[in-house]
Structure formats: C-alpha cells, structure tokens
Design a protein around this motif. Structure first.
Motif, PDB file in Angstrom:
ATOM      1  N   ARG A 115       1.846   5.783  12.369  1.00 38.67           N
ATOM      2  CA  ARG A 115       1.222   4.932  13.389  1.00 38.67           C
ATOM      3  C   ARG A 115       0.714   3.626  12.780  1.00 38.67           C
ATOM      4  NH1 ARG A 115      -0.814   9.834  15.557  1.00 38.67           N
ATOM      5  NH2 ARG A 115      -2.869   9.591  14.579  1.00 38.67           N
ATOM      6  N   HIS A 116       0.384   3.628  11.517  1.00 39.65           N
ATOM      7  CA  HIS A 116      -0.132   2.418  10.865  1.00 39.65           C
ATOM      8  C   HIS A 116       0.951   1.634  10.145  1.00 39.65           C
ATOM      9  CE1 HIS A 116      -4.469   2.875  11.633  1.00 39.65           C
ATOM     10  NE2 HIS A 116      -4.166   4.161  11.726  1.00 39.65           N
ATOM     11  N   GLY A 117       2.197   2.003  10.361  1.00 43.96           N
ATOM     12  CA  GLY A 117       3.300   1.195   9.858  1.00 43.96           C
ATOM     13  C   GLY A 117       3.901   1.632   8.539  1.00 43.96           C
ATOM     14  N   PHE A 118       3.430   2.717   7.957  1.00 49.04           N
ATOM     15  CA  PHE A 118       4.021   3.210   6.714  1.00 49.04           C
ATOM     16  C   PHE A 118       5.447   3.699   6.982  1.00 49.04           C
ATOM     17  CE2 PHE A 118      -0.422   3.442   5.547  1.00 49.04           C
ATOM     18  CZ  PHE A 118      -0.428   3.221   4.174  1.00 49.04           C
ATOM     19  N   VAL A 119       6.331   3.465   6.010  1.00 53.27           N
ATOM     20  CA  VAL A 119       7.709   3.935   6.121  1.00 53.27           C
ATOM     21  C   VAL A 119       8.020   4.824   4.914  1.00 53.27           C
ATOM     22  CG1 VAL A 119       8.512   1.939   7.452  1.00 53.27           C
ATOM     23  CG2 VAL A 119       8.600   1.878   4.954  1.00 53.27           C
ATOM     24  N   ARG A 161       5.293   3.853   2.055  1.00 49.74           N
ATOM     25  CA  ARG A 161       4.948   2.487   1.666  1.00 49.74           C
ATOM     26  C   ARG A 161       4.665   1.635   2.904  1.00 49.74           C
ATOM     27  NH1 ARG A 161       8.007  -2.191   1.466  1.00 49.74           N
ATOM     28  NH2 ARG A 161       7.249  -3.809   0.026  1.00 49.74           N
ATOM     29  N   LEU A 162       3.685   0.759   2.782  1.00 50.52           N
ATOM     30  CA  LEU A 162       3.363  -0.213   3.821  1.00 50.52           C
ATOM     31  C   LEU A 162       3.377  -1.603   3.207  1.00 50.52           C
ATOM     32  CD1 LEU A 162       2.351  -0.981   6.693  1.00 50.52           C
ATOM     33  CD2 LEU A 162       0.018  -0.631   5.833  1.00 50.52           C
ATOM     34  N   ASP A 163       4.178  -2.498   3.777  1.00 48.11           N
ATOM     35  CA  ASP A 163       4.240  -3.884   3.315  1.00 48.11           C
ATOM     36  C   ASP A 163       3.081  -4.657   3.933  1.00 48.11           C
ATOM     37  OD1 ASP A 163       4.801  -6.477   2.617  1.00 48.11           O
ATOM     38  OD2 ASP A 163       6.796  -6.540   3.537  1.00 48.11           O
ATOM     39  N   LEU A 164       2.103  -5.026   3.128  1.00 48.77           N
ATOM     40  CA  LEU A 164       0.913  -5.710   3.637  1.00 48.77           C
ATOM     41  C   LEU A 164       1.149  -7.191   3.890  1.00 48.77           C
ATOM     42  CD1 LEU A 164      -1.753  -4.076   1.310  1.00 48.77           C
ATOM     43  CD2 LEU A 164      -1.289  -3.537   3.706  1.00 48.77           C
ATOM     44  N   THR A 165       2.289  -7.709   3.462  1.00 44.69           N
ATOM     45  CA  THR A 165       2.593  -9.134   3.702  1.00 44.69           C
ATOM     46  C   THR A 165       3.307  -9.315   5.033  1.00 44.69           C
ATOM     47  OG1 THR A 165       4.756  -9.060   2.584  1.00 44.69           O
ATOM     48  CG2 THR A 165       2.809  -9.495   1.232  1.00 44.69           C
ATOM     49  N   ASP A 166       3.658  -8.211   5.697  1.00 47.71           N
ATOM     50  CA  ASP A 166       4.393  -8.267   6.956  1.00 47.71           C
ATOM     51  C   ASP A 166       3.394  -8.514   8.084  1.00 47.71           C
ATOM     52  OD1 ASP A 166       6.007  -8.031   9.139  1.00 47.71           O
ATOM     53  OD2 ASP A 166       6.451  -5.901   8.866  1.00 47.71           O
ATOM     54  N   LEU A 181       0.866  -1.170   0.000  1.00 40.31           N
ATOM     55  CA  LEU A 181       0.000   0.000   0.000  1.00 40.31           C
ATOM     56  C   LEU A 181       0.907   1.227   0.000  1.00 40.31           C
ATOM     57  CD1 LEU A 181      -2.854   1.218   0.203  1.00 40.31           C
ATOM     58  CD2 LEU A 181      -2.676   0.999   2.699  1.00 40.31           C
ATOM     59  N   VAL A 182       0.732   2.103  -0.967  1.00 48.55           N
ATOM     60  CA  VAL A 182       1.613   3.255  -1.097  1.00 48.55           C
ATOM     61  C   VAL A 182       0.784   4.543  -1.074  1.00 48.55           C
ATOM     62  CG1 VAL A 182       3.328   1.964  -2.416  1.00 48.55           C
ATOM     63  CG2 VAL A 182       1.523   3.222  -3.627  1.00 48.55           C
TER      64      VAL A 182
END
Length: 312
Positions: free
Chosen positions: A278-282, A302-307, A261-262
């Motif tokens: 807070r939702h894990g985006f880097v 970017r958020l890695d949704l497979t993590d 998710l970008v």
C-alpha cells in the motif's frame, strides 16, 4: 464519588498543566489547536484535509484558516489527492517537520518536569491510575485510531521490542530463539550507536502501553535506508497502526535525504506485506532459506523515494 469530586479534579489538573504550559511557553507562537494540527500531520498516515477535520473535530472554515497560515509560513504543502482529486492532501515541509519536532520536544520537557516531581517508586501507581481513569470514562467503547499515538522510545521500550518480537513470532509463526537473538542484536546496535538525524525508532502507544514499533536505520548501500522490526500487537490490530508506522518511516527517510528504502521479510507475513504494498514498496527479489527453525521464503522489498508519484 460526586459531580463536585470530578469538577474539583478537573480544576486541579487544569491548573497543573496550565502552569507548565505558561511557564515554558509550550506552544508559542502557535495556539493549542494549531499545535494539535501540526502534531497530527507529523504522526498520522491520513493527512487529507477532510481526515484532519474529522480526527480533530474542527470546523471546516477554522481548519482552512489554520492550513492557509501554515502554507504561507512554509510549514505545509497542499496538492490534490491521487486517490480522489476532490480531496486535498496535506504534507509537512522540512521546515514544518522541524517545527513539529520542536513542539514535541517542548512537550516532552514539560511533562518530564511534571513527572520529576513524582518519586520513581510511585510512577507505576500513577500510570495505572491514569489508565484506570481512561478505561472507566471510555464507557466500554473499543479503542479508536485517534487513541493511538507514535512517540520516541523511552526507558524499557527497546527491551520491550525484543521481548514482544520474540514472543509474537514464536506464537504466530513458530520461530525459535534464533530470531530473538537477531532482534536483540539489531536493537543493541541501534542503542549503542545511531545517528538521530538518519536513524530512528517509533513506538505506537495506546492507553499508556506500547502496542507497536518500527525502526529506520542506515543500510550498507549508500543513500539507502532500511525498515526493520515492524510489529503490531494482536489486540491493537485493525486500528491502522501498521500503516501509520510505515508511513512514519517513509516520511522520515525521504526528508532525511535517502534515495531508497528497503526491507527484508518472509512471505508468511502476509498482513505486513499488504501494508508495504500500500505504501508503494515493490518486490525486488526472493529466495528460500532455512532460518529460525523454519523453511521460509525470504523477500527483499524496495521503495524508490525519489519517485514523486509515490509521495502519498
């Protein structure tokens, strides 16, 4: 007005709603309370069991029995919260989300049938009357988190998204009409052609009025979704609406099967960036640019949704 006037109205309204629910079996095979729990799980960013108990004012034992039933039926998963192992984090499974969506669809159809009996010219009057009742009986208390709910866009909502993005970004960041043009194109593309299984818009509503929005659309990169047009009205800030909207996008994108998710933003939007973090985006990249009449620093997140570590 007397006590009897209010009691008479309560009887009238209860009969109207009850007749709709009965004829359409609105909540079957669930009770009203079970349906409320499913709704909260589908729409709230706060899904610890303790939070559910507080939000819905439920007895701990009663809620536990409901959650046990849901788990046995494959509607939810429970795990220890990463923030506090003593708390139980509750999430809907794919089957649970499908069930919640079905109940929401039934509710929309039921209310739509009721609204269809009201002439279109009278509907603004009805909406204002309902807002007046809520405002007068709230005893002047400020809005609460539970007063806000997320829903699908209705007629006029996409236009509202364009208008409010343009007005707020002009007032708060000095963006010119180029930004309104960009938002209009994004919204028009969604309205004209989108896959409801892979793309969605959420409207946050408070007291019958939209106060926030966000969008999830497909990105050009395979397996990637893009979060767009997050907005919360100034008067509604502080109620956790931004967190709920982002959580809705993250949950939807993950269950839709996206891997990433970008989003693209600018560093002047400090409050929004904190929500994303807070939702894990880097932060993946940043670059200065001249857009919307301003010198800005654009950022790709970017958020890695497979993590699996980021599932909360």
């Amino acid at each position: 007005m007397t006590v009897q006037d209010i009691r008479a109205f309560n009887r009238f309204y209860t009969n109207v709603i009850g007749a709709l629910d009965y004829s359409r079996h609105l909540y079957a095979p669930f009770t009203l309370t079970e349906s409320r729990v499913l709704y909260e799980l589908a729409h709230s960013a706060r899904t610890d069991a303790a939070d559910l108990r507080t939000e819905l004012s439920l007895d701990a034992g009663y809620l536990s029995r409901i959650l046990n039933k849901f788990e046995q039926d494959g509607l939810i998963e429970r795990a220890a919260s990463r923030q506090d192992p003593r708390r139980r984090h509750v999430t809907l499974t794919a089957r649970g989300r499908e069930t919640a969506a079905l109940l929401a669809e039934r509710a929309d159809e039921s209310v739509g049938a009721l609204l269809a009996t009201v002439p279109p010219v009278e509907r603004p009057r009805l909406a204002e009357a309902m807002h007046t009742v809520r405002a007068l009986l709230s005893d002047g208390r400020p809005p609460r988190r539970e007063d806000v709910f997320l829903r699908e866009p209705g007629p006029g909502d996409l236009g509202w998204m364009v208008a409010r993005n343009a007005a707020l970004y002009s007032a708060e960041y000095g963006f010119n009409a180029d930004y309104e043009g960009l938002v209009a194109r994004i919204v028009a593309d969604f309205a004209q052609d989108h896959d409801p299984h892979l793309e969605r818009v959420w409207i946050a509503e408070l007291d019958g009025r939209p106060v926030g929005c966000v969008m999830c659309v497909r990105d050009d990169a395979p397996g990637t979704a893009r979060l767009r047009l997050l907005l919360v009205e100034p008067a509604a800030r502080g109620l956790g609406i931004g967190d709920r909207l982002v959580a809705a996008v993250v949950g939807f994108a993950r269950h839709a099967g996206y891997r990433d998710l970008v989003l693209w933003t600018n560093d002047v939007l400090a409050a929004a960036r904190r929500v994303y973090q807070r939702h894990g985006f880097v932060l993946a990249a940043e670059k200065p640019h001249r857009s919307f009449g301003r010198d800005l620093n654009g950022q790709d997140w970017r958020l890695d949704l497979t993590d699996s570590a980021g599932r909360e």
